[in-house]
Design a protein around this motif. Structure first.
Motif, PDB file in Angstrom:
ATOM      1  N   ASP A 117      -5.538   2.177   3.916  1.00 35.71           N
ATOM      2  CA  ASP A 117      -4.847   1.078   4.869  1.00 35.71           C
ATOM      3  C   ASP A 117      -5.796  -0.216   5.207  1.00 35.71           C
ATOM      4  O   ASP A 117      -5.384  -1.435   4.907  1.00 35.71           O
ATOM      5  CB  ASP A 117      -4.695   1.501   6.367  1.00 35.71           C
ATOM      6  CG  ASP A 117      -3.536   2.886   6.211  1.00 35.71           C
ATOM      7  OD1 ASP A 117      -2.738   2.858   5.497  1.00 35.71           O
ATOM      8  OD2 ASP A 117      -3.749   3.531   7.311  1.00 35.71           O
ATOM      9  N   PRO A 120       6.077  11.350  15.938  1.00 36.80           N
ATOM     10  CA  PRO A 120       7.230  12.092  15.496  1.00 36.80           C
ATOM     11  C   PRO A 120       7.112  13.554  15.255  1.00 36.80           C
ATOM     12  O   PRO A 120       8.045  14.415  15.619  1.00 36.80           O
ATOM     13  CB  PRO A 120       8.087  11.302  14.596  1.00 36.80           C
ATOM     14  CG  PRO A 120       7.286  10.361  13.827  1.00 36.80           C
ATOM     15  CD  PRO A 120       5.815  10.361  14.706  1.00 36.80           C
ATOM     16  N   GLY A 146      -0.766   8.780   0.481  1.00 36.65           N
ATOM     17  CA  GLY A 146      -0.857   9.758  -0.289  1.00 36.65           C
ATOM     18  C   GLY A 146       0.764  10.548  -0.927  1.00 36.65           C
ATOM     19  O   GLY A 146       0.989  10.911  -1.893  1.00 36.65           O
ATOM     20  N   THR A 147       1.260  11.008   0.439  1.00 39.84           N
ATOM     21  CA  THR A 147       2.606  11.383   0.200  1.00 39.84           C
ATOM     22  C   THR A 147       3.532  10.509  -0.817  1.00 39.84           C
ATOM     23  O   THR A 147       4.565  10.838  -1.392  1.00 39.84           O
ATOM     24  CB  THR A 147       3.482  11.634   1.490  1.00 39.84           C
ATOM     25  OG1 THR A 147       2.987  10.722   2.417  1.00 39.84           O
ATOM     26  CG2 THR A 147       3.236  12.915   1.946  1.00 39.84           C
ATOM     27  N   ALA A 171      -3.090   7.571  16.943  1.00 42.66           N
ATOM     28  CA  ALA A 171      -1.953   7.404  16.253  1.00 42.66           C
ATOM     29  C   ALA A 171      -2.251   7.210  14.900  1.00 42.66           C
ATOM     30  O   ALA A 171      -2.607   6.166  14.289  1.00 42.66           O
ATOM     31  CB  ALA A 171      -1.066   6.088  16.667  1.00 42.66           C
ATOM     32  N   GLY A 172      -2.247   8.365  13.980  1.00 46.34           N
ATOM     33  CA  GLY A 172      -2.733   8.500  12.719  1.00 46.34           C
ATOM     34  C   GLY A 172      -1.889   7.288  11.557  1.00 46.34           C
ATOM     35  O   GLY A 172      -2.391   7.527  10.522  1.00 46.34           O
ATOM     36  N   LYS A 179       0.819  -1.297  -0.106  1.00 40.23           N
ATOM     37  CA  LYS A 179      -0.058  -0.081   0.039  1.00 40.23           C
ATOM     38  C   LYS A 179       0.874   1.259  -0.004  1.00 40.23           C
ATOM     39  O   LYS A 179       1.946   1.241   0.756  1.00 40.23           O
ATOM     40  CB  LYS A 179      -1.011  -0.055   1.316  1.00 40.23           C
ATOM     41  CG  LYS A 179      -1.877   1.385   1.285  1.00 40.23           C
ATOM     42  CD  LYS A 179      -1.440   2.139   2.447  1.00 40.23           C
ATOM     43  CE  LYS A 179      -2.206   3.189   2.273  1.00 40.23           C
ATOM     44  NZ  LYS A 179      -1.858   4.292   3.222  1.00 40.23           N
ATOM     45  N   HIS A 187       3.486   1.406   2.883  1.00 37.42           N
ATOM     46  CA  HIS A 187       4.608   2.441   2.544  1.00 37.42           C
ATOM     47  C   HIS A 187       4.024   3.750   2.899  1.00 37.42           C
ATOM     48  O   HIS A 187       3.074   4.130   2.308  1.00 37.42           O
ATOM     49  CB  HIS A 187       4.896   2.150   1.083  1.00 37.42           C
ATOM     50  CG  HIS A 187       5.642   0.897   0.910  1.00 37.42           C
ATOM     51  ND1 HIS A 187       7.147   0.706   0.584  1.00 37.42           N
ATOM     52  CD2 HIS A 187       5.136  -0.166   0.583  1.00 37.42           C
ATOM     53  CE1 HIS A 187       7.129  -0.445   0.620  1.00 37.42           C
ATOM     54  NE2 HIS A 187       6.032  -1.088   0.280  1.00 37.42           N
ATOM     55  N   THR A 188       4.667   4.520   3.726  1.00 36.40           N
ATOM     56  CA  THR A 188       4.331   5.709   4.176  1.00 36.40           C
ATOM     57  C   THR A 188       5.509   6.675   4.397  1.00 36.40           C
ATOM     58  O   THR A 188       6.444   6.390   3.869  1.00 36.40           O
ATOM     59  CB  THR A 188       3.499   5.602   5.222  1.00 36.40           C
ATOM     60  OG1 THR A 188       2.936   6.893   5.791  1.00 36.40           O
ATOM     61  CG2 THR A 188       4.279   4.951   6.473  1.00 36.40           C
ATOM     62  N   ASP A 189       5.298   7.982   4.822  1.00 35.01           N
ATOM     63  CA  ASP A 189       6.374   8.993   4.856  1.00 35.01           C
ATOM     64  C   ASP A 189       6.996   9.056   6.333  1.00 35.01           C
ATOM     65  O   ASP A 189       7.796   9.843   6.316  1.00 35.01           O
ATOM     66  CB  ASP A 189       5.651  10.285   4.572  1.00 35.01           C
ATOM     67  CG  ASP A 189       4.515  10.676   5.858  1.00 35.01           C
ATOM     68  OD1 ASP A 189       4.360   9.849   6.418  1.00 35.01           O
ATOM     69  OD2 ASP A 189       3.996  11.788   5.796  1.00 35.01           O
ATOM     70  N   GLY A 228       8.389   4.024  10.067  1.00 36.13           N
ATOM     71  CA  GLY A 228       7.705   2.769  10.852  1.00 36.13           C
ATOM     72  C   GLY A 228       6.569   3.397  11.798  1.00 36.13           C
ATOM     73  O   GLY A 228       6.420   4.496  11.735  1.00 36.13           O
TER      74      GLY A 228
END
Ligand code: ADP
Ligand code: ASP
Ligand code: MG
Length: 597
Positions: A154, A183, A10-11, A208-209, A7, A172-174, A177
């Protein structure tokens, strides 16, 4: 051949370069011997842009048309992704949610997946194609386009992994993990190598988005391992699994939701059926209630407090007004400048003192807690919104989360899929049919009666920082393990704190509570030597509003009054009279017979 779902958020598909980079990752996974299904989100902030566009036209756009509009974002991405794979010399085919038969209910903008058909995807995969599916969308029985709620790609990804029996779902995200907290709010946050489904379910539903909580429900239900990782590098990220390697940390992570609103109904009859009357009215308006706190009543009257997202406040108040009238409540009020900070960890079920450490840290910083609820693996405190982020950083530091947890080994996608057993499709034929049918239906794990506890209640507690901390410090220092803690919100500056302890420690606990009450200026202490705690555990307990309702309904019908309530994403706990445990258990078992698996 093992199958892997990848997956991209957007970013990760924000421009053509990024789309090509994502396509290369999919091609690489295919070259390594996997069949590959990609799920993609709308490019960059496209969904937000569409929402704004709708707002320019109307303050209240019809939900059906919102879905029609928002689903276009993902359609752009899948087409471009398929072109990218093609340009890189490989075969691909893009699909909308409807084209792969993602059937949902008809709750527009918050639809739940009911079933998915796998044939078309399987055919394309068997032809050697990379299958690219639009995230976040489906169709209802009347072919209306629906969406699954913001962040829902997701959920599409993990649902596809579940029905296709994938060895792994890569998200897969920005970020690299899952971190101990967002953060962006606490730059000192640390990445977790592994986290359990239950912890991630709580973290996701508590703010926790990084993952849509319903995606984790699927993962847990169908045992899909998830690897959350950066789309911009190849470093291993976080594995979300059933049983991570044990850690000696009581808290794994923390989260904040800043836009909550608190509603309190005062002076409702302390008798069976009250909670049901309130929460069924709210649920029928499709509002999810978050923290529910009902405390021990006095003189036959009780107060019920709960939180909802601030956006849901107007609808909620309409429901509450109706309930207040019906129940002849003294009144109701709300407070819409609150936020909730929570800590989550499997380890806290085994260690005492976690709550008091959290309460202490907040009190020492002068932050008052309006409301507290706990469950086996989480503690939530409601604070004034202006202090919510500061509170998050304080608890993060208190539990040493800025330090890396002990290294637990994690595996990369290739190793994971390489280990996947072969020939699974045939062996799991029946299993797959089941998966296709009851996708987001409610799943209850167990219903438990615990008759080992007693309750202590401190009433008329001054509403300022430090009281809860002192109470649970003293109880903890006496070596007493506190299970549930519930503090209700007090208007006019006085609160009620109830907690449960093992029965054989009741005398000691009560004595301590009396001493503290005198010292801290609280009112009378009461107790119940034998209470029964009834718990329903399962998946998505909070988002399936009907769980609490069904519980309240069953107990009300059996004439059982609910004393204390606490809810979490994996469990709803209620405390009832000690002589009503067995009858309560029976009533709940009957009520959930169907959903129990
Ligand atoms: P995507 O578009 O890939 O779905 P999201 O924006 O939905 O990405 O999720 C990633 C973001 O989630 C991160 O940029 C981070 O700010 C936020 N986030 C919130 N809590 C956490 C957490 N505990 N760990 C990692 N990221 C988190
Ligand atoms: N594009 C949708 C959103 O922004 C779905 C997703 O990204 O997961 O909410
Ligand atoms: Mg997301």
């Amino acid at each position: 051949m093992p199958l892997i779902v990848q997956k991209f958020g957007g970013t990760s598909v924000a421009d053509s370069e990024k789309i090509l980079a994502a396509a290369r990752k999919a091609i690489r996974a295919q070259r390594e011997g996997n069949q590959v299904v990609m799920v993609v989100s709308a490019m960059g902030k496209n969904t937000d842009a569409l929402v704004e566009l709708a707002a320019e036209i109307s303050d209240h756009p019809p939900d059906r048309e919102m879905d029609m509009l928002l689903a276009t974002g993902e359609q752009v991405s899948v087409a471009l992704m398929s072109m990218a794979v093609d340009r890189l010399g490989h075969q691909a085919i893009s699909f909308t949610g409807a084209q792969v038969g993602i059937r949902t209910d008809n709750i527009h903008t918050q639809a739940r997946i009911q079933s998915i058909s796998t044939e078309r995807m399987q055919r394309a995969l068997d032809e050697g194609k990379i299958v690219i599916v639009a995230g976040f969308q489906g169709i209802d029985a009347d072919y209306n386009i629906t969406t699954l709620g913001r962040g829902g790609s997701d959920t599409t990804a993990v649902a596809l992994a579940a029905v296709m029996n994938a060895a792994l779902c890569e998200v897969h995200t920005d970020v690299d993990g899952v971190y101990t907290t967002d953060p962006r709010l606490a730059p000192e946050a640390c990445m977790l190598r592994q986290v359990s489904y239950d912890e991630m379910l709580e973290l996701a539903s508590l703010g926790a988005g990084v993952m849509h909580s319903r995606a984790i429900e699927f993962a847990k239900k169908f045992n899909v391992p998830i690897h959350v990782r950066s789309s911009f590098s190849d470093t291993p990220g976080t594995m979300i699994v059933e049983a991570p390697e044990p850690s000696n940390r009581p808290v794994s992570g923390c989260a904040v939701i800043k836009d909550e609103a608190l509603v309190t109904l005062t002076g409702v009859p302390d008798q069976p059926g009250t909670s049901l009357a309130v929460f069924s009215k709210i649920a029928s308006r499709n509002v999810t209630v978050d923290m529910i706190v009902q405390n021990i009543g006095e003189h036959g009257k009780a107060d019920i407090s709960f939180t909802v997202l601030r956006n849901d406040l107007p609808v909620t108040l309409a429901a509450v007004e109706e309930a207040a009238r019906e129940l002849d409540a003294e009144g109701f009020y709300h407070e819409d400048t609150v936020g909730k900070v929570s800590v989550v960890g499997l380890g806290m079920a085994l260690q005492s003192g976690v709550a008091s450490r959290m309460f202490h840290a907040l009190a020492d910083s002068g932050i008052n807690m309006l409301m507290i609820t706990t469950s086996e693996i989480k503690i939530s405190a409601l604070v004034a919104r202006e202090y919510a982020e500061a509170a998050l950083r304080i608890v993060h530091r208190t539990f040493g989360l800025e330090k890396a947890p002990e290294a637990a080994t994690t595996t990369t996608s290739t190793q994971q899929t390489g280990n996947a057993p072969q020939g699974e499709v045939a062996r799991h034929a029946i299993d797959v049919v089941k998966r296709l049918q009851a996708m987001e239906a409610l799943a209850i794990d167990e219903i438990v009666l615990d008759e080992s506890q007693a309750r202590v209640t401190l009433s008329d507690v001054p509403d300022h920082p430090g009281i809860a901390a002192s109470v649970f410090d003293a109880i903890g220092a006496a070596g007493i393990f506190v299970d549930m803690i519930v503090q209700s919100y007090a208007r006019g500056g006085r609160a009620t704190i109830s907690f449960t302890v093992p029965r054989d420690t009741l005398q000691k606990s009560e004595k301590l509570a009396r001493r503290l009450s005198a010292k801290l200026g609280c009112g009378p202490v009461s107790s119940a030597p034998g209470v029964a705690k009834l718990s329903v555990t399962g998946i998505g307990m909070r988002s399936h509003a009907e769980v609490a309702i069904r519980m309240f309904e069953a107990l009300a019908r059996a004439g059982i009054n609910v004393g204390i309530i606490s809810t979490s994403e994996v469990r709803v706990n209620v405390v009832v009279g000690g002589d009503q445990g067995a009858a309560g258990l029976k009533a709940l078992q009957q009520a959930f017979a169907e959903a129990q698996g």
